[in-house]
Design an enzyme around this catalytic site. Structure first.
Site, PDB file in Angstrom:
ATOM      1  N   ASP A 196      43.248  50.613  37.289  1.00  0.00           N
ATOM      2  CA  ASP A 196      44.181  49.496  36.643  1.00  0.00           C
ATOM      3  C   ASP A 196      43.011  48.198  36.257  1.00  0.00           C
ATOM      4  OD1 ASP A 196      47.797  48.331  36.468  1.00  0.00           O
ATOM      5  OD2 ASP A 196      46.359  47.226  38.261  1.00  0.00           O
ATOM      6  N   GLU A 253      41.629  51.549  32.665  1.00  0.00           N
ATOM      7  CA  GLU A 253      42.831  50.124  31.953  1.00  0.00           C
ATOM      8  C   GLU A 253      41.600  49.312  31.370  1.00  0.00           C
ATOM      9  OE1 GLU A 253      46.708  48.291  32.165  1.00  0.00           O
ATOM     10  OE2 GLU A 253      45.514  48.550  33.721  1.00  0.00           O
TER      11      GLU A 253
HETATM   12  C1  NOJ Z   1      48.937  47.090  34.872  1.00  0.00           C
HETATM   13  C2  NOJ Z   1      50.087  48.076  35.135  1.00  0.00           C
HETATM   14  O1  NOJ Z   1      50.053  48.801  34.344  1.00  0.00           O
HETATM   15  C3  NOJ Z   1      51.043  47.045  35.426  1.00  0.00           C
HETATM   16  O2  NOJ Z   1      52.182  48.323  35.416  1.00  0.00           O
HETATM   17  C4  NOJ Z   1      50.549  46.263  36.579  1.00  0.00           C
HETATM   18  O3  NOJ Z   1      51.895  44.684  36.869  1.00  0.00           O
HETATM   19  C5  NOJ Z   1      49.737  45.342  36.232  1.00  0.00           C
HETATM   20  N1  NOJ Z   1      47.994  46.158  35.791  1.00  0.00           N
HETATM   21  C6  NOJ Z   1      49.056  44.697  37.514  1.00  0.00           C
HETATM   22  O4  NOJ Z   1      48.539  45.725  38.580  1.00  0.00           O
END
Ligand code: NOJ
Length: 523
Positions: A196, A253
């Site tokens: 993440d 990500e």
């Molecule tokens: C990206 C995640 O996909 C999302 O759902 C989340 O709110 C944020 N990161 C914070 O962790």
């Protein structure tokens, strides 16, 4: 001999666990529910499943606020259920990825409790504390990125909700503890992680102001985090993953707008970092052939020098489902499926897109997710009759539209339906080396259409050409006697051959996959 690790061209299936399948009648999906539906994934033909967070969490951000990294939230089951899931997935040839959340914990995490209560204790500096907000940053979900904590008498930094304090990765203890969480799950047999907002972990301790903008957002902040420390962390993570057998991997990500910026988090062949990094350009792209072409060109240009693979995503738990974004058109969603599964690189499916699902309508009273991201998190219908394969009480969110039609039980009977299209495309991808590992070359094509060729340097391998008509009217594309392998049209005849004119007449919202000879060479 060219090496093709499984993840390079892998097809990953994202499961939002609360919404996938409920086994115990509480209206919330769980691990046993996922296990009970693994045959659907195996039948479909994906390579791996990625579970959005299943760790203990107070749920301030749909599980992305973790209070224990090495356990399972009771709502989803327990460690034994997780072990059973991994074993059952592996028995079907499916790999399993977990969602690792390194940028922040929950305020309920014991590290944060310790940090806020004991400014001289072992976790004192594991978070970012200051007597006053140190900069002008705002959180990605709105409001200031600094919140006052009574217990410690200081402010802490959080890039997301105030319930998600940011970890300070400059502390060696944080690094060691977080690497241990990776080892814990790797030792249990997981094949990798989706990480993440992993590009945010390293940051300059100066925490400088960002230039004020009319609409501040995460991307502005990110620019202030472009810091070599992130890359140091990612190199260590890579070393850890690569020290395990079996091609374990991490997809990061990296929410940056430009593909050229995203690829910097993959490192170099001498100093690799992430195995894959998300490129969200198509997740944000409108239904427009020119925009898609630019996204694909941008990714290809960015990845060429580093010899890495792009990644493609159309839907996720954070965005509106793509069929909804395309005005509800199933025909457009079918064209998008052809493109997603024939582009070069790794493909990410969001559970339910193979069923042609659209967003649900979620009233304010049932909305839970920050930024109102609930509509794409609606439960997956499994059967025709209510309660659609869910047991017991009402599911935690309302159904998406037409659950009686958009479910595997109904769609397995429809050979022309979208579910079979996904399955055939996945099989074609597995069995066609040019689609699995070939290069991609964009071809000239008329306005409103997109065309590309996938080929391998070996002349013995057949090249494949993909043409797509994004327009609501017919389009003629050059054609040179190629064999139609697949079409997005339900009757598979949407691409009509006109041999006399050496052109292919593509129906509105139709894509075709063809085998050599190629229809057109760029000028
Ligand atoms: C990206 C995640 O996909 C999302 O759902 C989340 O709110 C944020 N990161 C914070 O962790």
């Amino acid at each position: 001999m060219v090496c093709h690790p499984w993840w390079r061209g892998g097809v990953f299936y994202q499961i939002y666990p609360r919404s996938f399948c409920d086994s115990n009648g509480d209206g919330i999906g769980d691990l046993e529910g996922v296990r009970s539906r693994l045959d659907h994934l195996a039948w479909l033909g994906v390579d791996a499943l990625w579970l959005s967070p299943v760790f203990p969490s107070p749920g301030a951000d749909g599980g992305y606020d973790v209070s224990h990294y090495c356990d399972i939230d009771p709502v989803f089951g327990d460690i034994a259920a997780f072990d059973r899931l991994v074993a059952a997935a592996h028995a079907r040839g499916l790999r399993v990825l977990l969602d690792w959340v390194p940028n922040h914990t929950s305020v309920q995490h014991p590290w944060f409790h310790s940090s806020r209560r004991d400014p001289d204790g072992p976790h004192a500096n594991w978070y970012w504390w200051a007597d006053k907000p140190l900069n002008n940053w705002s959180s990605a979900f709105g409001g200031p990125a600094w919140t006052y904590d009574e217990a410690r008498g200081q402010y802490y930094l959080h890039l997301f909700t105030a319930a998600q304090p940011d970890l300070n990765w400059n502390e060696p203890g944080v690094q060691d503890a977080m690497f241990d969480t990776l080892r814990f799950w790797l030792d249990r047999g997981v094949d990798g992680f989706r990480a993440d907002v992993v590009h945010l972990v390293g940051r300059d301790p100066a925490l400088k102001d960002v230039a004020p903008r009319a609409e501040p957002g995460l991307n502005d902040l990110v620019n202030s985090y472009r810091d070599p420390r992130t890359h140091e962390v990612l190199r260590k993570v890579r070393g850890l993953l690569d020290s395990y057998p079996g091609e374990r991997m991490m997809i990061g990500e990296v929410s940056l707008e430009e593909s050229a910026d995203v690829v910097t988090y993959l490192g170099t062949s001498e100093d690799p970092e992430l195995h894959l990094a998300f490129d969200f350009s198509l997740l944000e792209a409108p239904w427009d052939a020119e925009v898609w072409r630019a996204c694909i060109a941008g990714a290809e240009i960015a990845h060429a020098p580093v010899e890495t693979s792009p990644t493609w995503v159309l839907s996720s738990h954070d965005a509106s489902r793509h069929r909804t974004r395309y005005g509800g058109s199933e025909a457009a969603a079918r064209v998008a499926a052809v493109l997603l599964l024939t582009l070069r690189g790794a493909a990410f499916l969001y559970a339910g897109e193979e069923l042609g699902l659209q967003d649900a309508t979620v009233g304010r009273e049932r909305s839970r997710a920050p930024l109102g991201r609930d509509p794409s998190r609606a439960p997956i219908p499994w059967t025709i009759e209510e309660p659609h394969g869910w047991t017991g009480s009402q599911s935690w969110l309302p159904w998406p539209p037409d659950p009686g039609c958009h479910n595997p039980q109904a769609l397995r009977r429809e050979r022309g339906g979208i579910l079979w299209l996904y399955r055939r495309l996945l099989e074609l991808r597995r069995t066609t080396p040019a689609l699995a590992h070939g290069d991609l070359e964009l071809l000239d094509s008329p306005p409103g259409t997109l065309a590309y060729r996938r080929s391998l340097p070996r002349a013995t391998e057949t090249a494949v050409t993909v043409v797509a008509n994004f327009a609501s009217t017919h389009r003629l594309v050059p054609y040179d006697g190629a064999v139609l392998l697949e079409s997005s049209a339900p009757d598979r005849r949407g691409a009509l051959v006109q041999p006399s004119t050496r052109q292919l007449l593509l129906a509105p919202f139709t894509a075709a996959v063809m085998r050599e000879p190629m229809p057109h060479r760029p000028g």
